[in-house]
Motif scaffolding. Sequence first.
Motif, mmCIF file in Angstrom:
data_model
loop_
_atom_site.group_PDB
_atom_site.id
_atom_site.type_symbol
_atom_site.label_atom_id
_atom_site.label_comp_id
_atom_site.label_asym_id
_atom_site.label_seq_id
_atom_site.Cartn_x
_atom_site.Cartn_y
_atom_site.Cartn_z
ATOM 1 N N PRO A 29 37.912 35.475 43.203
ATOM 2 C CA PRO A 29 38.420 33.825 42.985
ATOM 3 C C PRO A 29 40.218 33.564 42.596
ATOM 4 C CG PRO A 29 37.030 34.699 41.101
ATOM 5 C CD PRO A 29 37.287 35.867 41.886
ATOM 6 N N ALA A 30 40.366 34.419 41.888
ATOM 7 C CA ALA A 30 42.246 34.630 41.200
ATOM 8 C C ALA A 30 42.718 35.170 41.967
ATOM 9 C CB ALA A 30 42.072 35.218 40.088
ATOM 10 N N ARG A 31 42.520 35.676 43.941
ATOM 11 C CA ARG A 31 43.332 35.530 44.976
ATOM 12 C C ARG A 31 44.118 36.748 44.780
ATOM 13 N NH1 ARG A 31 44.455 30.173 47.675
ATOM 14 N NH2 ARG A 31 42.264 28.734 47.812
ATOM 15 N N SER A 32 44.292 37.644 43.660
ATOM 16 C CA SER A 32 45.086 38.404 43.546
ATOM 17 C C SER A 32 44.208 40.409 44.029
ATOM 18 C CB SER A 32 45.335 38.773 42.028
ATOM 19 O OG SER A 32 44.294 39.212 41.187
ATOM 20 N N ALA A 33 45.003 40.739 44.607
ATOM 21 C CA ALA A 33 45.311 42.420 45.148
ATOM 22 C C ALA A 33 46.213 43.168 43.970
ATOM 23 C CB ALA A 33 45.646 42.904 46.449
ATOM 24 N N HIS A 34 45.076 44.753 42.955
ATOM 25 C CA HIS A 34 46.249 45.297 42.221
ATOM 26 C C HIS A 34 46.290 46.413 42.434
ATOM 27 C CE1 HIS A 34 45.662 42.368 38.737
ATOM 28 N NE2 HIS A 34 44.119 41.153 39.557
ATOM 29 N N ARG A 35 47.144 47.209 41.809
ATOM 30 C CA ARG A 35 46.851 48.359 42.040
ATOM 31 C C ARG A 35 47.425 49.599 40.261
ATOM 32 N NH1 ARG A 35 47.857 52.279 45.919
ATOM 33 N NH2 ARG A 35 49.161 50.786 47.415
ATOM 34 N N PHE A 36 46.588 49.883 39.644
ATOM 35 C CA PHE A 36 46.514 50.540 38.928
ATOM 36 C C PHE A 36 46.759 51.839 38.799
ATOM 37 C CE2 PHE A 36 43.848 52.748 35.465
ATOM 38 C CZ PHE A 36 44.823 52.407 33.759
ATOM 39 N N THR A 74 36.572 42.151 26.186
ATOM 40 C CA THR A 74 36.194 43.792 27.830
ATOM 41 C C THR A 74 35.672 42.909 28.569
ATOM 42 O OG1 THR A 74 35.383 44.943 25.513
ATOM 43 C CG2 THR A 74 34.977 45.862 27.367
ATOM 44 N N ASP A 75 35.076 41.776 28.118
ATOM 45 C CA ASP A 75 34.280 41.467 30.085
ATOM 46 C C ASP A 75 35.741 40.607 30.644
ATOM 47 O OD1 ASP A 75 31.446 40.655 29.541
ATOM 48 O OD2 ASP A 75 32.199 39.966 27.873
ATOM 49 N N GLY A 76 35.183 40.792 32.329
ATOM 50 C CA GLY A 76 36.598 41.495 33.335
ATOM 51 C C GLY A 76 37.355 42.009 33.357
ATOM 52 N N ALA A 77 37.696 42.890 32.073
ATOM 53 C CA ALA A 77 38.335 45.017 32.068
ATOM 54 C C ALA A 77 37.391 45.168 33.574
ATOM 55 C CB ALA A 77 38.183 45.666 30.574
ATOM 56 N N VAL A 78 38.499 46.720 33.666
ATOM 57 C CA VAL A 78 38.503 47.792 34.439
ATOM 58 C C VAL A 78 38.063 48.823 33.535
ATOM 59 C CG1 VAL A 78 38.754 49.035 36.493
ATOM 60 C CG2 VAL A 78 39.543 46.818 36.741
ATOM 61 N N LEU A 79 36.961 49.693 33.584
ATOM 62 C CA LEU A 79 36.470 50.297 33.187
ATOM 63 C C LEU A 79 36.417 52.240 33.317
ATOM 64 C CD1 LEU A 79 32.313 48.566 31.545
ATOM 65 C CD2 LEU A 79 35.113 48.316 30.431
ATOM 66 N N VAL A 80 36.214 52.905 32.444
ATOM 67 C CA VAL A 80 36.829 54.213 33.161
ATOM 68 C C VAL A 80 35.236 55.028 32.598
ATOM 69 C CG1 VAL A 80 38.455 54.954 32.279
ATOM 70 C CG2 VAL A 80 37.329 55.837 34.030
ATOM 71 N N VAL A 81 34.360 56.099 32.536
ATOM 72 C CA VAL A 81 34.361 57.231 32.180
ATOM 73 C C VAL A 81 33.980 57.952 32.663
ATOM 74 C CG1 VAL A 81 31.120 57.536 32.106
ATOM 75 C CG2 VAL A 81 31.351 54.616 32.443
ATOM 76 N N GLU A 120 49.938 38.544 44.312
ATOM 77 C CA GLU A 120 48.755 37.104 44.624
ATOM 78 C C GLU A 120 48.538 37.340 46.880
ATOM 79 O OE1 GLU A 120 47.643 35.390 42.312
ATOM 80 O OE2 GLU A 120 48.798 37.362 40.592
ATOM 81 N N LEU A 121 48.426 36.029 46.349
ATOM 82 C CA LEU A 121 47.211 36.426 47.942
ATOM 83 C C LEU A 121 46.957 34.766 48.430
ATOM 84 C CD1 LEU A 121 45.373 39.342 48.300
ATOM 85 C CD2 LEU A 121 47.734 38.958 49.546
ATOM 86 N N PRO A 122 47.417 34.553 49.417
ATOM 87 C CA PRO A 122 46.719 33.002 50.063
ATOM 88 C C PRO A 122 45.919 32.621 50.075
ATOM 89 C CG PRO A 122 47.789 34.228 51.580
ATOM 90 C CD PRO A 122 47.752 35.028 50.469
ATOM 91 N N GLN A 123 44.635 33.569 49.837
ATOM 92 C CA GLN A 123 43.111 33.397 50.288
ATOM 93 C C GLN A 123 42.438 33.931 49.193
ATOM 94 O OE1 GLN A 123 41.758 33.794 53.999
ATOM 95 N NE2 GLN A 123 43.187 32.408 54.734
ATOM 96 N N ALA A 167 39.794 39.617 34.263
ATOM 97 C CA ALA A 167 38.927 38.836 35.532
ATOM 98 C C ALA A 167 38.095 38.418 35.969
ATOM 99 C CB ALA A 167 38.676 40.721 36.529
ATOM 100 N N ARG A 168 38.149 37.740 36.593
ATOM 101 C CA ARG A 168 37.702 36.582 37.320
ATOM 102 C C ARG A 168 35.989 37.121 37.848
ATOM 103 N NH1 ARG A 168 39.219 30.667 40.074
ATOM 104 N NH2 ARG A 168 37.067 30.910 40.091
ATOM 105 N N SER A 169 36.622 38.308 38.535
ATOM 106 C CA SER A 169 35.189 38.249 39.762
ATOM 107 C C SER A 169 36.514 39.417 39.760
ATOM 108 C CB SER A 169 35.011 37.573 40.751
ATOM 109 O OG SER A 169 33.689 38.484 40.632
ATOM 110 N N GLY A 170 36.196 40.500 39.099
ATOM 111 C CA GLY A 170 36.834 42.237 39.800
ATOM 112 C C GLY A 170 36.071 42.568 40.907
#
Length: 274
Positions: free
Chosen positions: A32-39, A253-260, A49-52, A11-14
Motif C-alpha cells: 500500500p505504500a507503493r514502494s519496492a525495497h532492496r535490503f 517491531t510490527d512492520g519489520a522484516v525479521l530474520v531467523v 517509490e512507484l506510481p502504483q 511497513a504498512r504491509s510488507g
Amino acid sequence: MQVDSAVLAAARSGRAPTWDVGTDSLLWVDQPARSAHRFVPGRADHAMELPQEVSAAKPRSHGGLVLHMTGGIAVFDSTGTHRNWLVYWARDGVQAGATGVDAKGRLWATTLGEGGWLARVTGDGSARVAIADLPAAHGLAWSPDHTRLYLVDGAERRVDVLDFDLDAGSVGERRALCEVDGEPGGLAVDSDGRLWLAVRDRGEVRCYTADGTLDRTIALPVQRPTDCCFGGPELTDLYITSATDGVADPTETDGAVLVVPGLATGQRPCSFSG
C-alpha cells in the motif's frame, strides 16, 4: 529460537521477500505504500517509490527487476529508471497478489478480488490464465523436484497442492494439502520439501511436512506476519515480512522484516527470463 529484526521498517504491509543471489540482497515490497525495497544485510535498506501499489519485485536474468503492480506485470532495467509494461491487465476491484518464478524462468502471478486468477507469464510477455475464479491466493511455491505447485487459498484458509509439469508450464487439478486455523499468508519451501507458512492473525510461522502435517511453530515478535523466504549466503536464514495495517496497537517491531538465522536450507531462487 533466535528471531532478529533485520529492518525496522514499520511497513504498512510488507510482502514478497525474495533473495537475490546475484547481489546477496533481499528484495521486498510495501504494497500500500507503493514502494519496492532492496535490503543489503549489514548495510542499508534502499527504497524505490512507484506510481502504483506493488505486490512483488523479482530479479530478472538479464538484469533489473520484474514487478507485479496493480495494473499488471512491469519490467525495470538495471538502473531502475526505465519501466515497460510486459502485461497490462488492470481490472476494477482487482489487486496484485502473490508472485513466483518457476525453474524455467516463467512468472506466475495471482490477482486478488472477485474474478481473481492465477496467470503464467513468459519472458516474451505472453500470458495465460491457469486458474480462474481465484479471489484470495496469497502464496505460491514449488517443491524441490518441481513436480508440485503449492497455492495458499486465503478464502478457504488452506494450502492446496497441484501437480506441476515444468516442461509444459502447466498445472493439474487442485487438492487440499492442509487446513489452517488462522489467516494464511505467503510461504516458502525448503530443500527438504517442508513448507514454511506465515499465519497473519497468529503472529507465527508454521512448518508443515510435504504431506501437510504440522511439524513446528515459531512465535514471532510481530502481530501480523505476511510472507517469508530463505536467504543469506547459504540460503539458511528465513526472512519474514510483516504489517502494521490491521494492527490495533503496533509496537516498534510490527512492520519489520525479521530474520531467523540458520533455520533450514532453502531452494535457490529463480530469476524471471524476460
